[in-house]
Design a protein around this motif. Structure first.
Motif, PDB file in Angstrom:
ATOM      1  N   ALA A 115       0.843  -1.196   0.000  1.00  0.00           N
ATOM      2  CA  ALA A 115       0.000   0.000   0.000  1.00  0.00           C
ATOM      3  C   ALA A 115       0.875   1.241   0.000  1.00  0.00           C
ATOM      4  O   ALA A 115       1.876   1.302   0.724  1.00  0.00           O
ATOM      5  CB  ALA A 115      -0.915   0.020   1.227  1.00  0.00           C
ATOM      6  N   ALA A 116       0.500   2.205  -0.807  1.00  0.00           N
ATOM      7  CA  ALA A 116       1.252   3.452  -0.912  1.00  0.00           C
ATOM      8  C   ALA A 116       0.314   4.634  -0.715  1.00  0.00           C
ATOM      9  O   ALA A 116      -0.853   4.597  -1.117  1.00  0.00           O
ATOM     10  CB  ALA A 116       1.950   3.562  -2.266  1.00  0.00           C
ATOM     11  N   GLY A 117       0.848   5.677  -0.094  1.00  0.00           N
ATOM     12  CA  GLY A 117       0.116   6.924   0.034  1.00  0.00           C
ATOM     13  C   GLY A 117       0.689   7.951  -0.922  1.00  0.00           C
ATOM     14  O   GLY A 117       1.911   8.118  -1.007  1.00  0.00           O
ATOM     15  N   ALA A 118      -0.175   8.615  -1.666  1.00  0.00           N
ATOM     16  CA  ALA A 118       0.256   9.645  -2.611  1.00  0.00           C
ATOM     17  C   ALA A 118      -0.222  10.995  -2.106  1.00  0.00           C
ATOM     18  O   ALA A 118      -1.424  11.181  -1.897  1.00  0.00           O
ATOM     19  CB  ALA A 118      -0.306   9.360  -4.003  1.00  0.00           C
ATOM     20  N   TYR A 119       0.714  11.919  -1.910  1.00  0.00           N
ATOM     21  CA  TYR A 119       0.337  13.262  -1.480  1.00  0.00           C
ATOM     22  C   TYR A 119       0.418  14.198  -2.680  1.00  0.00           C
ATOM     23  O   TYR A 119       1.482  14.359  -3.285  1.00  0.00           O
ATOM     24  CB  TYR A 119       1.234  13.768  -0.353  1.00  0.00           C
ATOM     25  CG  TYR A 119       0.729  15.096   0.186  1.00  0.00           C
ATOM     26  CD1 TYR A 119      -0.337  15.127   1.080  1.00  0.00           C
ATOM     27  CD2 TYR A 119       1.274  16.292  -0.240  1.00  0.00           C
ATOM     28  CE1 TYR A 119      -0.843  16.333   1.549  1.00  0.00           C
ATOM     29  CE2 TYR A 119       0.781  17.502   0.227  1.00  0.00           C
ATOM     30  CZ  TYR A 119      -0.278  17.514   1.114  1.00  0.00           C
ATOM     31  OH  TYR A 119      -0.785  18.711   1.565  1.00  0.00           O
ATOM     32  N   ALA A 141       4.080  -0.018 -10.998  1.00  0.00           N
ATOM     33  CA  ALA A 141       4.948  -0.869 -10.183  1.00  0.00           C
ATOM     34  C   ALA A 141       4.212  -2.089  -9.645  1.00  0.00           C
ATOM     35  O   ALA A 141       4.841  -3.074  -9.261  1.00  0.00           O
ATOM     36  CB  ALA A 141       5.528  -0.067  -9.020  1.00  0.00           C
ATOM     37  N   GLY A 142       2.873  -2.020  -9.593  1.00  0.00           N
ATOM     38  CA  GLY A 142       2.087  -3.143  -9.099  1.00  0.00           C
ATOM     39  C   GLY A 142       1.559  -2.959  -7.700  1.00  0.00           C
ATOM     40  O   GLY A 142       1.122  -3.937  -7.070  1.00  0.00           O
ATOM     41  N   VAL A 143       1.566  -1.726  -7.184  1.00  0.00           N
ATOM     42  CA  VAL A 143       1.036  -1.479  -5.840  1.00  0.00           C
ATOM     43  C   VAL A 143      -0.468  -1.736  -5.842  1.00  0.00           C
ATOM     44  O   VAL A 143      -1.212  -1.184  -6.650  1.00  0.00           O
ATOM     45  CB  VAL A 143       1.327  -0.030  -5.389  1.00  0.00           C
ATOM     46  CG1 VAL A 143       0.722   0.220  -4.014  1.00  0.00           C
ATOM     47  CG2 VAL A 143       2.833   0.224  -5.370  1.00  0.00           C
ATOM     48  N   GLU A 144      -0.903  -2.582  -4.930  1.00  0.00           N
ATOM     49  CA  GLU A 144      -2.304  -3.015  -4.920  1.00  0.00           C
ATOM     50  C   GLU A 144      -3.238  -1.906  -4.444  1.00  0.00           C
ATOM     51  O   GLU A 144      -4.334  -1.725  -4.993  1.00  0.00           O
ATOM     52  CB  GLU A 144      -2.448  -4.246  -4.026  1.00  0.00           C
ATOM     53  CG  GLU A 144      -3.848  -4.846  -4.024  1.00  0.00           C
ATOM     54  CD  GLU A 144      -3.919  -6.144  -3.240  1.00  0.00           C
ATOM     55  OE1 GLU A 144      -5.037  -6.522  -2.830  1.00  0.00           O
ATOM     56  OE2 GLU A 144      -2.865  -6.776  -3.037  1.00  0.00           O
ATOM     57  N   ARG A 145      -2.824  -1.170  -3.419  1.00  0.00           N
ATOM     58  CA  ARG A 145      -3.690  -0.138  -2.840  1.00  0.00           C
ATOM     59  C   ARG A 145      -2.959   1.196  -2.814  1.00  0.00           C
ATOM     60  O   ARG A 145      -1.888   1.306  -2.214  1.00  0.00           O
ATOM     61  CB  ARG A 145      -4.100  -0.520  -1.417  1.00  0.00           C
ATOM     62  CG  ARG A 145      -4.817   0.600  -0.659  1.00  0.00           C
ATOM     63  CD  ARG A 145      -5.143   0.215   0.768  1.00  0.00           C
ATOM     64  NE  ARG A 145      -5.557   1.391   1.543  1.00  0.00           N
ATOM     65  CZ  ARG A 145      -4.910   1.848   2.607  1.00  0.00           C
ATOM     66  NH1 ARG A 145      -3.839   1.217   3.074  1.00  0.00           N
ATOM     67  NH2 ARG A 145      -5.342   2.937   3.228  1.00  0.00           N
ATOM     68  N   MET A 197       4.316   3.178   2.331  1.00  0.00           N
ATOM     69  CA  MET A 197       5.215   4.162   1.744  1.00  0.00           C
ATOM     70  C   MET A 197       4.413   5.394   1.365  1.00  0.00           C
ATOM     71  O   MET A 197       3.246   5.290   0.975  1.00  0.00           O
ATOM     72  CB  MET A 197       5.892   3.592   0.498  1.00  0.00           C
ATOM     73  CG  MET A 197       6.750   4.586  -0.245  1.00  0.00           C
ATOM     74  SD  MET A 197       7.409   3.885  -1.754  1.00  0.00           S
ATOM     75  CE  MET A 197       8.059   5.377  -2.506  1.00  0.00           C
ATOM     76  N   ILE A 198       5.046   6.578   1.487  1.00  0.00           N
ATOM     77  CA  ILE A 198       4.410   7.833   1.096  1.00  0.00           C
ATOM     78  C   ILE A 198       5.279   8.523   0.057  1.00  0.00           C
ATOM     79  O   ILE A 198       6.507   8.610   0.213  1.00  0.00           O
ATOM     80  CB  ILE A 198       4.208   8.763   2.307  1.00  0.00           C
ATOM     81  CG1 ILE A 198       3.228   8.128   3.298  1.00  0.00           C
ATOM     82  CG2 ILE A 198       3.704  10.137   1.873  1.00  0.00           C
ATOM     83  CD1 ILE A 198       3.054   8.923   4.574  1.00  0.00           C
TER      84      ILE A 198
END
Length: 436
Positions: A115-119, A141-145, A197-198
């Protein structure tokens, strides 16, 4: 030595104490009180306190439907460019497995974070393009969430930004900004699950929040304020140079804009053009202080000196306006991104061309590049010993190497394999294996 036609103090890489303390207090508040703290902080800083910060699918559809068709088409085109380049990056990363010696297999895999956070910053300007750079790249990249946050702008929904977040593939969209958004993404609240990750740019407070939370959560890099450095010879068009310097100065009053040139007449003409252009810019209240306080013009003897001086600055964006701009590829090493030739400009990279615009600043280019597909991937390894004879040799080697370091437990892990598969004596135990 360069001749300075215009000088400026260096941009400090340190964070003011007041910013550090404010950020630490906000993070502690979100950590302790979760959603309640986020709501109060959003109301205080953004005058925004809806029933929920996450946009429901029907709300997203309604917002996107209200965005002009041309804007949506342009977002799709820009995202297609970003996606295509990111896909090339992903294909360049190969998993592999190799037999390093008979019976010993070693391998490497690239696994996306879960899971990644996008700001996506807002504030004065809706930075629509940051949605392309963070969310599209994560999805390739294949990040699911992917949970994406952007602040309201003066109490209004930034419709184009929301559209870009949606079209980029965000799984969750939150109208939430500032340190409270970064803290909520990293720590989680009752209504927002934490991420691993952010990524994404932001102001000094957002950058400091990422710095303080790093370790509890991964981050892409610390970015800001925006920087531009132009290398120009006497063939460059001084008007184009001036326009391009100001294109980045408008990001904020602390954005450095630097020209290194082999031509003193060109440097003087650029200064004159900038002074003429500034009063006409709608963004002069940012671009003006940036040029006044952080603009520089340096004259050097030749391009070899220009490249060396530019490497010393290690700027985020380096634009090369010379007769042979591709020389910079072999002559330079410290930059976030290179923009080669007059037909190219930093603004293309910022908005539409396809490379990522989240890049290192404050001399970060000395040790890192910018955001790319690989930042969302964990490069992990695995090992497998299939042949007993290989394990015997490794066990003996491990025993000797570990005892040099006084790690007896490590040594014994090697010993037992040398004993079980090779018949070695265990000096520290009477245990015996029956040989087949």
């Amino acid at each position: 030595m360069p001749i300075h036609l215009k000088t400026a103090p260096p941009v400090s890489a340190s964070t003011p104490a007041g910013v550090r303390e404010t950020v630490a207090a906000i993070i502690a508040d979100v950590r302790q009180r979760g959603d309640q703290a986020v709501r109060e902080l959003s109301a205080r800083f953004d005058s925004w306190s809806p029933d929920r910060f996450r946009l429901a699918p029907d709300e997203v559809d309604r917002i996107v439907a209200g965005v002009p068709a041309q804007v949506l088409d342009d977002i799709r085109t820009a995202q297609a460019n970003v996606r295509a380049f990111a896909e090339h990056q992903r294909r360049s990363l190969h998993d592999f497995e190799v037999e390093t010696s008979p019976g010993v297999r070693l391998g490497q895999r690239s696994i996306p974070v879960a899971a990644a956070g996008a700001y996506i910053p807002g504030g004065r300007y809706p930075l629509v393009a940051s949605a392309h750079m963070t969310i599209v790249t994560a999805k390739v990249a294949g990040v699911e969430r992917v949970a994406a946050c952007t602040p309201p702008i003066r109490g209004q929904v930034p419709a184009a930004t929301v559209a870009a977040m949606h079209l980029a593939g965000a799984d969750e969209i939150y109208l939430l900004g500032g340190v409270q958004a970064v803290a909520a993404l990293a720590l989680g609240t009752e209504t927002l699950a934490p991420v691993a990750m952010i990524s994404g740019p932001g102001n000094a407070y957002v950058a400091e929040a990422k710095r303080q939370l790093f370790g509890e959560v991964g981050i892409d890099l610390l970015a800001g304020p925006t920087e531009i450095l132009i290398i120009a010879d006497d063939a460059a068009d001084p008007f184009v140079v001036a326009v391009d310097l100001l294109s980045q100065a408008e990001h904020g009053p602390d954005s450095p804009a630097i020209l290194i040139t082999t031509s003193r007449p060109l440097g003087e003409q650029v200064i004159a053009h900038v002074e003429q252009l500034l009063p006409t810019m709608p963004t002069r209240d940012f671009a003006g202080p940036a040029w006044r306080d952080h603009g520089q013009v340096l004259v050097v003897a030749d391009l070899a000196e220009a490249y060396a001086v530019a490497d010393g600055f290690a700027c985020e964006h380096v634009q090369v306006l010379t007769r042979e701009p591709r020389q910079a590829l072999d002559r330079m090493r410290n930059y976030g991104a290179l923009f080669l030739g007059e037909a190219t400009c930093v603004s293309y990279g910022d908005k539409v061309i396809g490379t990522n615009h989240t890049l290192p600043t404050r001399q970060g280019a000395r040790y890192t590049g910018g955001l790319w597909v690989g930042r969302y991937l964990k490069t992990v390894t695995y090992q497998e010993v299939l042949e007993p004879a290989a394990s015997v040799e490794l066990g003996r080697l491990c025993g000797r190497a570990s005892r040099v370091e006084l790690f007896e437990g490590h040594a014994r892990s090697g010993d037992v394999r040398a004993a079980k598969y090779g018949g070695d004596e265990l000096a520290w135990s009477d245990h015996r294996w029956t040989r087949p």
